[in-house]
Design an enzyme around this catalytic site. Structure first.
Site, mmCIF file in Angstrom:
data_model
loop_
_atom_site.group_PDB
_atom_site.id
_atom_site.type_symbol
_atom_site.label_atom_id
_atom_site.label_comp_id
_atom_site.label_asym_id
_atom_site.label_seq_id
_atom_site.Cartn_x
_atom_site.Cartn_y
_atom_site.Cartn_z
ATOM 1 N N CYS A 80 65.579 59.080 43.429
ATOM 2 C CA CYS A 80 66.123 57.428 44.493
ATOM 3 C C CYS A 80 65.290 55.935 44.310
ATOM 4 C CB CYS A 80 65.012 58.199 46.178
ATOM 5 S SG CYS A 80 65.853 59.983 46.932
ATOM 6 N N CYS A 131 60.323 59.923 44.180
ATOM 7 C CA CYS A 131 61.366 60.133 43.956
ATOM 8 C C CYS A 131 62.064 59.827 42.924
ATOM 9 C CB CYS A 131 62.675 60.676 44.991
ATOM 10 S SG CYS A 131 63.998 61.466 45.502
#
Length: 130
Positions: free
Chosen positions: A80, A77
């Protein structure tokens, strides 16, 4: 792996690591999917995910950011990963320590991949790899 860590970390840190892994499993899928969708309006909607444990985990925030970084890097991700690098730096984590976490996450992920593949082939193959 938890058994190995038990001698090196206390129960609170172990629980925080599990909490980070669970939160990242949830948030990495959501935020990665929103990013992949490429819909600006979708990105503006509140996630609506329960993330109270991001601040109520009982360990130094810098350490929790590093746990989140490792999990986010493995899950792929981008958003993130960026957020946890920024959070770690904000809490005083030096760049070489951030790099070390990424390297450790990569090695642990690679080892897990090999062990999973060996287990899938046959139960005895996993023992040969270990």
């Amino acid at each position: 792996m938890e058994a190995e860590a038990a001698g090196a970390i206390d129960a609170t840190t172990a629980e925080a690591a599990r909490t980070a892994a669970a939160l990242m499993a949830m948030t990495n899928v959501y935020y990665r999917a929103v990013h992949m969708a490429g819909d600006a309006d979708l990105g503006k909607l509140p996630a609506g995910l329960r993330m109270n444990a991001m601040t109520k985990h009982g360990i130094a925030q810098a350490d929790f950011e590093l746990f989140g970084l490792a999990a986010s890097a493995v899950k792929g991700c981008e958003g993130c990963t960026r957020a946890h690098v920024e959070g770690a730096r904000k809490h005083g984590v030096p760049l070489p320590a951030i790099q070390a976490v990424l390297r450790i996450a990569a090695v642990v992920h690679a080892a897990a991949t090999v062990l999973d593949a060996a287990t899938t082939r046959s139960p005895t193959a996993a023992l040969a790899v270990a």
